[in-house]
Structures are given as structure tokens and as C-alpha cells.
Design an enzyme around this catalytic site. Structure first.
Site, PDB file in Angstrom:
ATOM      1  N   TYR A 183       0.854  -1.199   0.000  1.00  0.00           N
ATOM      2  CA  TYR A 183       0.000   0.000   0.000  1.00  0.00           C
ATOM      3  C   TYR A 183       0.882   1.239   0.000  1.00  0.00           C
ATOM      4  O   TYR A 183       0.705   2.138  -0.825  1.00  0.00           O
ATOM      5  CB  TYR A 183      -0.911  -0.011   1.223  1.00  0.00           C
ATOM      6  CG  TYR A 183      -1.559   1.316   1.540  1.00  0.00           C
ATOM      7  CD1 TYR A 183      -0.990   2.199   2.459  1.00  0.00           C
ATOM      8  CD2 TYR A 183      -2.739   1.692   0.920  1.00  0.00           C
ATOM      9  CE1 TYR A 183      -1.578   3.420   2.746  1.00  0.00           C
ATOM     10  CE2 TYR A 183      -3.338   2.913   1.207  1.00  0.00           C
ATOM     11  CZ  TYR A 183      -2.759   3.770   2.125  1.00  0.00           C
ATOM     12  OH  TYR A 183      -3.333   4.998   2.407  1.00  0.00           O
TER      13      TYR A 183
HETATM   14  N1  LIG Z   1      -9.404   7.375   6.084  1.00  0.00           N
HETATM   15  C1  LIG Z   1      -8.205   7.760   6.523  1.00  0.00           C
HETATM   16  O1  LIG Z   1      -8.001   7.979   7.742  1.00  0.00           O
HETATM   17  C2  LIG Z   1      -7.081   7.961   5.542  1.00  0.00           C
HETATM   18  C3  LIG Z   1      -7.322   7.987   4.171  1.00  0.00           C
HETATM   19  N2  LIG Z   1      -6.273   8.177   3.296  1.00  0.00           N
HETATM   20  C4  LIG Z   1      -6.560   8.239   1.850  1.00  0.00           C
HETATM   21  O2  LIG Z   1      -7.649   9.133   1.619  1.00  0.00           O
HETATM   22  C5  LIG Z   1      -8.482   8.615   0.562  1.00  0.00           C
HETATM   23  C6  LIG Z   1      -9.907   8.437   1.076  1.00  0.00           C
HETATM   24  O3  LIG Z   1      -9.857   7.545   2.201  1.00  0.00           O
HETATM   25  P1  LIG Z   1     -11.185   6.705   2.619  1.00  0.00           P
HETATM   26  O4  LIG Z   1     -12.371   7.560   2.411  1.00  0.00           O
HETATM   27  O5  LIG Z   1     -10.917   6.098   3.943  1.00  0.00           O
HETATM   28  O6  LIG Z   1     -11.163   5.596   1.478  1.00  0.00           O
HETATM   29  P2  LIG Z   1     -12.021   4.225   1.405  1.00  0.00           P
HETATM   30  O7  LIG Z   1     -11.160   3.107   1.915  1.00  0.00           O
HETATM   31  O8  LIG Z   1     -13.342   4.459   2.012  1.00  0.00           O
HETATM   32  O9  LIG Z   1     -12.112   4.019  -0.204  1.00  0.00           O
HETATM   33  C7  LIG Z   1     -12.712   5.001  -0.984  1.00  0.00           C
HETATM   34  C8  LIG Z   1     -13.368   4.362  -2.158  1.00  0.00           C
HETATM   35  O10 LIG Z   1     -12.397   3.845  -3.089  1.00  0.00           O
HETATM   36  C9  LIG Z   1     -13.091   2.916  -3.871  1.00  0.00           C
HETATM   37  N3  LIG Z   1     -12.224   1.998  -4.616  1.00  0.00           N
HETATM   38  C10 LIG Z   1     -11.323   1.145  -4.120  1.00  0.00           C
HETATM   39  N4  LIG Z   1     -10.765   0.424  -5.116  1.00  0.00           N
HETATM   40  C11 LIG Z   1     -11.364   0.831  -6.264  1.00  0.00           C
HETATM   41  C12 LIG Z   1     -11.247   0.463  -7.631  1.00  0.00           C
HETATM   42  N5  LIG Z   1     -10.388  -0.487  -8.013  1.00  0.00           N
HETATM   43  N6  LIG Z   1     -12.019   1.100  -8.537  1.00  0.00           N
HETATM   44  C13 LIG Z   1     -12.892   2.064  -8.152  1.00  0.00           C
HETATM   45  N7  LIG Z   1     -13.051   2.462  -6.879  1.00  0.00           N
HETATM   46  C14 LIG Z   1     -12.292   1.843  -5.949  1.00  0.00           C
HETATM   47  C15 LIG Z   1     -13.956   2.143  -2.875  1.00  0.00           C
HETATM   48  O11 LIG Z   1     -15.063   1.594  -3.561  1.00  0.00           O
HETATM   49  P3  LIG Z   1     -15.914   0.378  -2.915  1.00  0.00           P
HETATM   50  O12 LIG Z   1     -16.866   1.077  -2.008  1.00  0.00           O
HETATM   51  O13 LIG Z   1     -16.534  -0.297  -4.077  1.00  0.00           O
HETATM   52  O14 LIG Z   1     -14.940  -0.505  -2.172  1.00  0.00           O
HETATM   53  C16 LIG Z   1     -14.308   3.192  -1.833  1.00  0.00           C
HETATM   54  O15 LIG Z   1     -15.657   3.605  -1.918  1.00  0.00           O
HETATM   55  C17 LIG Z   1      -7.835   7.313   0.107  1.00  0.00           C
HETATM   56  O16 LIG Z   1      -7.008   7.559  -1.015  1.00  0.00           O
HETATM   57  C18 LIG Z   1      -6.990   6.893   1.306  1.00  0.00           C
HETATM   58  O17 LIG Z   1      -5.892   6.077   0.943  1.00  0.00           O
HETATM   59  C19 LIG Z   1      -4.970   8.281   3.731  1.00  0.00           C
HETATM   60  C20 LIG Z   1      -4.692   8.240   5.072  1.00  0.00           C
HETATM   61  C21 LIG Z   1      -5.725   8.140   6.072  1.00  0.00           C
HETATM   62  N1  LIG Z   2      -8.182   3.502   1.187  1.00  0.00           N
HETATM   63  C1  LIG Z   2      -7.912   3.731   2.490  1.00  0.00           C
HETATM   64  N2  LIG Z   2      -6.682   4.116   2.849  1.00  0.00           N
HETATM   65  C2  LIG Z   2      -6.420   4.315   4.173  1.00  0.00           C
HETATM   66  C3  LIG Z   2      -7.409   4.134   5.148  1.00  0.00           C
HETATM   67  C4  LIG Z   2      -8.698   3.734   4.723  1.00  0.00           C
HETATM   68  O1  LIG Z   2      -9.620   3.557   5.533  1.00  0.00           O
HETATM   69  N3  LIG Z   2      -8.890   3.539   3.393  1.00  0.00           N
HETATM   70  N4  LIG Z   2      -7.146   4.330   6.475  1.00  0.00           N
HETATM   71  C5  LIG Z   2      -5.935   4.632   6.885  1.00  0.00           C
HETATM   72  C6  LIG Z   2      -5.757   4.752   8.395  1.00  0.00           C
HETATM   73  O2  LIG Z   2      -6.402   5.876   8.859  1.00  0.00           O
HETATM   74  C7  LIG Z   2      -4.338   4.842   8.877  1.00  0.00           C
HETATM   75  O3  LIG Z   2      -3.805   6.018   8.372  1.00  0.00           O
HETATM   76  C8  LIG Z   2      -4.277   4.846  10.390  1.00  0.00           C
HETATM   77  O4  LIG Z   2      -5.178   3.999  10.950  1.00  0.00           O
HETATM   78  C9  LIG Z   2      -4.808   4.809   5.950  1.00  0.00           C
HETATM   79  N5  LIG Z   2      -5.184   4.680   4.577  1.00  0.00           N
END
Ligand SMILES: NC(=O)C1=CN([C@@H]2O[C@H](COP(=O)(O)OP(=O)(O)OC[C@H]3O[C@@H](n4cnc5c(N)ncnc54)[C@H](OP(=O)(O)O)[C@@H]3O)[C@@H](O)[C@H]2O)C=CC1
Ligand SMILES: Nc1nc2c(c(=O)[nH]1)N=C([C@H](O)[C@@H](O)CO)CN2
Length: 235
Positions: free
Chosen positions: A147
Site C-alpha cells: 500500500y
Molecule cells: N481514512 C483515513 O483515515 C485515511 C485515508 N487516506 C486516503 O484518503 C483517501 C480516502 O480515504 P477513505 O475515504 O478512507 O477511502 P475508502 O477506503 O473508504 O475508499 C474510498 C473508495 O475507493 C473505492 N475503490 C477502491 N478500489 C477501487 C477500484 N479499483 N475502482 C474504483 N473504486 C475503488 C472504494 O469503492 P468500494 O466502495 O466499491 O470498495 C471506496 O468507496 C484514500 O485515497 C486513502 O488512501 C490516507 C490516510 C488516512
Molecule cells: N483507502 C484507504 N486508505 C487508508 C485508510 C482507509 O480507511 N482507506 N485508512 C488509513 C488509516 O487511517 C491509517 O492512516 C491509520 O489507521 C490509511 N489509509
């Protein structure tokens, strides 16, 4: 901005992307979201005038099919937010398949979409691309190695596209850390995660919307990474 081109957010059917879509609609922006799986919140976005496009960004074929659908939907774009992501930890099972999946959604899809859709951003007005990376790129990850590597690649793509697309298009990254827990996260996991930052809070998705809004509104920021990590680098 009824006459402004739409803002595209990938993977915005839930969590951070959904919150940003809602808040940009609040701002009067036109919004296009992609989704892989139909979710209840998509109906609300549609009722508010957002366009929703089904897209599986996990393969070249799926991404190019999305690009064709997008080009048939709008001639121009105000911004592209590459938000779609899979967060897969290393397990004792297969290693290559999760790596390939995260490479495809974190690197190949943004690479293809930016390349094929750059012209849609060259309309003479403000234009932005935002890559959602991760603060963990700073130091690597023992538990989410693949990742982290693919998010590091997304960070590198941001720098390259910023150089390639200037001055017409600004390209930046937002590197979050612990913005919003997942429902299944245990109390123990949450307590340990909160201790990793200087500020020690779970801020919620509004801080990501604020970061997106800042990048959209600032005409003099490109090729940079906005760290939204609660001071994790201080611990
Ligand atoms: N949440 C957090 O605390 C953190 C988030 N981030 C980054 O911020 C962004 C948003 O995070 P978060 O809202 O938690 O993300 P999620 O894990 O909720 O994923 C967001 C969406 O991405 C979609 N997705 C995954 N794979 C594919 C694919 N192959 N094609 C199309 N859609 C896809 C999923 O669709 P489906 O619903 O179908 O699975 C999901 O709805 C991400 O890039 C994440 O890496 C970084 C650090 C911390
Ligand atoms: N696609 C996602 N990426 C990440 C997520 C997630 O929920 N979906 N969550 C994290 C975490 O918040 C991590 O930063 C600490 O727990 C990271 N990326």
C-alpha cells in the site's frame, strides 16, 4: 459556480470522498463522482445534482472505459481528485494480487486518467489535479508495505505531472494520516493510533475538504504535498 466545469472525485460513494463531494456541492460546485459499488449516499448526491459514474479503476480496461464515459459526459473539468483507494495489509496469503490491485488503483488509474483527460482541464480557467496519498509515505510501513509503495508512486506521479502540466494545470498531493477510523477498528487499535500523532485526535473528513478547498483556491501552489497528519512527524 453553475457555469464552472465540474470537479471529478474518484471513489466518492463513502467516507472522505463522499464528504468532499457534499461540501463542494454546498459551495455551488458541479460535481462528478465515481463509484465501484452502489451505496445509499449516491442517491442523495444525485438528488443534489451530482453526476455519478460507475468505474472499476482496478484495471487498464476499466479505467479506459471510465475515461470514455467521462469524455461523453462533459467537455471540460475544473479539477480531478484521485481519491479511490484500497488499504490492504500484508497477509501470509498471496502477495502479488493485492500489490497489483493497489498499483492499478493508486498509480495506473491516475496515470491514465491524467494523461487522457489533461485536455479537459485546459479551458483557460483555474485547473487542478489532486492526488490523495498518505503520510506513511514519509517513512514506509511494516504492515502495509505494498500500500505504502503504491502511494509513494502516486506521490511521484504528482511531481511529474506538476512539471509536465504547468502553468495551465496545478498538480498537488494531500497526505493524510488517521482522518477517519473504519467501523471495524477496535478500541485498542483506535487508542494506539491516536497516540501516534502530536494532536491525538480523529479529525474527520472536514479537514480533507478544507485541504482540497485550499488547493483549489490557491493559484500559486503546485508540485507540493499538503501534510494533514496531526503532527505525526513530531512523535
Ligand atoms: N481514512 C483515513 O483515515 C485515511 C485515508 N487516506 C486516503 O484518503 C483517501 C480516502 O480515504 P477513505 O475515504 O478512507 O477511502 P475508502 O477506503 O473508504 O475508499 C474510498 C473508495 O475507493 C473505492 N475503490 C477502491 N478500489 C477501487 C477500484 N479499483 N475502482 C474504483 N473504486 C475503488 C472504494 O469503492 P468500494 O466502495 O466499491 O470498495 C471506496 O468507496 C484514500 O485515497 C486513502 O488512501 C490516507 C490516510 C488516512
Ligand atoms: N483507502 C484507504 N486508505 C487508508 C485508510 C482507509 O480507511 N482507506 N485508512 C488509513 C488509516 O487511517 C491509517 O492512516 C491509520 O489507521 C490509511 N489509509
Amino acid at each position: 459556480m453553475p457555469n464552472s466545469p465540474p470537479i471529478l472525485i474518484t471513489g466518492a460513494a463513502q467516507r472522505l470522498g463522499l464528504h468532499c463531494a457534499r461540501r463542494l456541492l454546498d459551495d455551488g460546485e458541479r460535481v462528478i463522482v465515481t463509484y465501484r459499488t452502489e451505496k445509499p449516499a449516491l442517491s442523495e448526491l444525485r438528488e443534489r445534482g451530482a453526476q455519478t459514474i460507475h468505474a472499476d479503476l482496478g484495471s487498464e480496461t476499466g479505467t479506459l472505459a471510465f475515461v470514455e464515459t467521462l469524455k461523453a459526459s462533459t467537455p471540460t473539468l475544473r479539477a480531478i481528485v484521485h481519491n479511490a483507494s484500497e488499504w490492504i495489509a500484508e497477509t501470509s496469503g498471496t502477495l502479488a494480487q493485492p500489490f497489483e490491485r493497489m498499483f492499478n488503483v493508486h498509480m495506473l488509474a491516475p496515470y491514465l486518467i491524467n494523461t487522457h483527460c489533461a485536455e479537459m482541464l485546459r479551458h483557460g480557467g483555474p485547473a487542478d489535479i489532486i492526488h490523495m496519498t498518505d503520510d506513511v509515505v514519509r517513512k514506509g510501513s511494516a504492515k502495509h508495505t505494498a500500500y505504502c509503495a503504491t502511494k509513494a508512486g502516486l506521490e511521484s506521479l504528482m511531481q511529474s505531472f506538476a512539471a509536465r502540466f504547468a502553468p495551465q494545470i496545478k498538480v498537488n498531493a494531500i497526505a493524510p494520516a488517521l482522518i477517519q477510523f473504519n467501523e471495524e477498528d477496535s478500541i485498542d487499535y483506535r487508542q494506539k493510533a491516536l497516540l501516534k500523532s502530536a494532536l491525538g485526535i480523529e479529525p474527520g473528513a472536514e479537514v480533507i475538504y478544507q485541504s482540497v478547498r485550499y488547493l483549489l483556491d490557491n493559484p500559486y501552489v503546485t508540485g507540493t504535498t499538503l501534510s494533514v497528519n496531526g503532527g505525526r512527524h513530531l512523535k
